[in-house]
Design a protein around this motif. Structure first.
Motif, PDB file in Angstrom:
ATOM      1  N   LEU A 153       0.835  -1.205   0.000  1.00  0.00           N
ATOM      2  CA  LEU A 153       0.000   0.000   0.000  1.00  0.00           C
ATOM      3  C   LEU A 153       0.871   1.256   0.000  1.00  0.00           C
ATOM      4  CD1 LEU A 153      -2.754  -1.084   2.546  1.00  0.00           C
ATOM      5  CD2 LEU A 153      -2.834  -1.185   0.047  1.00  0.00           C
ATOM      6  N   TYR A 211     -10.186   5.701 -13.322  1.00  0.00           N
ATOM      7  CA  TYR A 211     -10.585   4.909 -12.159  1.00  0.00           C
ATOM      8  C   TYR A 211     -11.705   3.938 -12.537  1.00  0.00           C
ATOM      9  CZ  TYR A 211     -12.507   3.653  -7.623  1.00  0.00           C
ATOM     10  OH  TYR A 211     -12.973   2.941  -6.536  1.00  0.00           O
ATOM     11  N   ARG A 225      -8.872  -1.332   4.957  1.00  0.00           N
ATOM     12  CA  ARG A 225      -8.726  -0.584   3.713  1.00  0.00           C
ATOM     13  C   ARG A 225      -9.082   0.894   3.930  1.00  0.00           C
ATOM     14  NH1 ARG A 225     -11.237  -3.041  -1.613  1.00  0.00           N
ATOM     15  NH2 ARG A 225      -9.897  -2.027  -3.127  1.00  0.00           N
ATOM     16  N   GLY A 226     -10.180   1.138   4.633  1.00  0.00           N
ATOM     17  CA  GLY A 226     -10.598   2.514   4.885  1.00  0.00           C
ATOM     18  C   GLY A 226      -9.581   3.288   5.692  1.00  0.00           C
ATOM     19  N   LEU A 242      -8.013  11.047  -4.638  1.00  0.00           N
ATOM     20  CA  LEU A 242      -9.445  11.070  -4.335  1.00  0.00           C
ATOM     21  C   LEU A 242     -10.226  11.816  -5.416  1.00  0.00           C
ATOM     22  CD1 LEU A 242      -9.308  11.654  -0.491  1.00  0.00           C
ATOM     23  CD2 LEU A 242      -9.643   9.491  -1.730  1.00  0.00           C
ATOM     24  N   ALA A 263      -3.265   3.060  -6.353  1.00  0.00           N
ATOM     25  CA  ALA A 263      -3.647   4.166  -5.474  1.00  0.00           C
ATOM     26  C   ALA A 263      -4.063   5.328  -6.366  1.00  0.00           C
ATOM     27  CB  ALA A 263      -2.476   4.572  -4.589  1.00  0.00           C
ATOM     28  N   ALA A 284       0.898   4.150  -2.958  1.00  0.00           N
ATOM     29  CA  ALA A 284       0.613   5.531  -2.582  1.00  0.00           C
ATOM     30  C   ALA A 284       1.820   6.425  -2.839  1.00  0.00           C
ATOM     31  CB  ALA A 284       0.196   5.607  -1.114  1.00  0.00           C
ATOM     32  N   VAL A 286      -5.733   8.506  -0.262  1.00  0.00           N
ATOM     33  CA  VAL A 286      -5.975   7.968  -1.602  1.00  0.00           C
ATOM     34  C   VAL A 286      -7.143   6.994  -1.560  1.00  0.00           C
ATOM     35  CG1 VAL A 286      -3.512   8.133  -2.233  1.00  0.00           C
ATOM     36  CG2 VAL A 286      -4.410   5.973  -1.333  1.00  0.00           C
ATOM     37  N   LYS A 287      -7.535   6.531  -2.720  1.00  0.00           N
ATOM     38  CA  LYS A 287      -8.506   5.446  -2.859  1.00  0.00           C
ATOM     39  C   LYS A 287      -7.755   4.271  -3.467  1.00  0.00           C
ATOM     40  CE  LYS A 287     -12.585   3.474  -3.220  1.00  0.00           C
ATOM     41  NZ  LYS A 287     -13.152   2.873  -2.034  1.00  0.00           N
ATOM     42  N   PHE A 288      -7.765   3.145  -2.785  1.00  0.00           N
ATOM     43  CA  PHE A 288      -7.099   1.952  -3.310  1.00  0.00           C
ATOM     44  C   PHE A 288      -8.065   1.135  -4.156  1.00  0.00           C
ATOM     45  CE2 PHE A 288      -4.327   2.620   0.458  1.00  0.00           C
ATOM     46  CZ  PHE A 288      -3.117   2.733  -0.216  1.00  0.00           C
ATOM     47  N   GLU A 321      -6.675   4.079   3.457  1.00  0.00           N
ATOM     48  CA  GLU A 321      -7.034   5.146   2.516  1.00  0.00           C
ATOM     49  C   GLU A 321      -7.026   6.511   3.205  1.00  0.00           C
ATOM     50  OE1 GLU A 321      -9.748   2.611  -0.673  1.00  0.00           O
ATOM     51  OE2 GLU A 321     -10.750   3.610   1.011  1.00  0.00           O
ATOM     52  N   ARG A 322      -7.542   6.573   4.403  1.00  0.00           N
ATOM     53  CA  ARG A 322      -7.515   7.845   5.139  1.00  0.00           C
ATOM     54  C   ARG A 322      -6.074   8.239   5.479  1.00  0.00           C
ATOM     55  NH1 ARG A 322     -11.848   5.161   7.233  1.00  0.00           N
ATOM     56  NH2 ARG A 322     -10.800   4.568   9.175  1.00  0.00           N
TER      57      ARG A 322
END
Length: 131
Positions: free
Chosen positions: A38, A111, A79-80, A103, A100, A42, A88-90, A83-84
């Protein structure tokens, strides 16, 4: 693959007193390979913010590492929190391809294509079917 939760953290969780930073630290320590994947995705995005996404697409070296990655990305809470933490959003394909996205890119064409059924089908191969 479960999280290794220290007794003190579990006691605080039972009392409803755990913040994201403590949870992220528990994940980072319990799932080091997944956290490294991750982080790499990122960081790739952070290093080139004009790129459509950051990516990690190297198969895990063993089933234990694959299990960590699946655990991290299959859990909404893990995951959340990741991401925070990274902002980013994985997105996840196969047993190892992690992207990654900024947002601001969520819902955009790149995406949407990455998470589409067509992309999932295109990213299959005989050697990945067992992952």
């Amino acid at each position: 693959m479960s999280l290794e939760v220290p007794v003190a953290l579990l006691e605080r969780a039972e009392a409803g007193q755990v913040d994201d930073a403590e949870f992220v630290d528990c994940v980072r320590q319990s799932l080091p390979y997944a956290w490294a994947v991750l982080t790499a995705a990122a960081q790739e995005l952070a290093d080139d913010p004009t790129a459509p996404f950051g990516e990690h697409a190297v198969p895990p070296p063993s089933e234990a590492e694959r299990g960590q990655l699946l655990r991290a990305l299959a859990s909404d809470s893990i995951r959340g929190a990741a991401e925070r933490h990274f902002g980013v959003k994985f997105a996840f394909q196969n047993c190892h391809r992690v992207a990654a996205f900024a947002l601001s890119a969520v819902g955009g064409q790149t995406y949407s294509e990455f998470i589409s059924p067509l992309a999932q089908l295109r990213n299959q191969s005989p050697e990945l079917r067992d992952c």
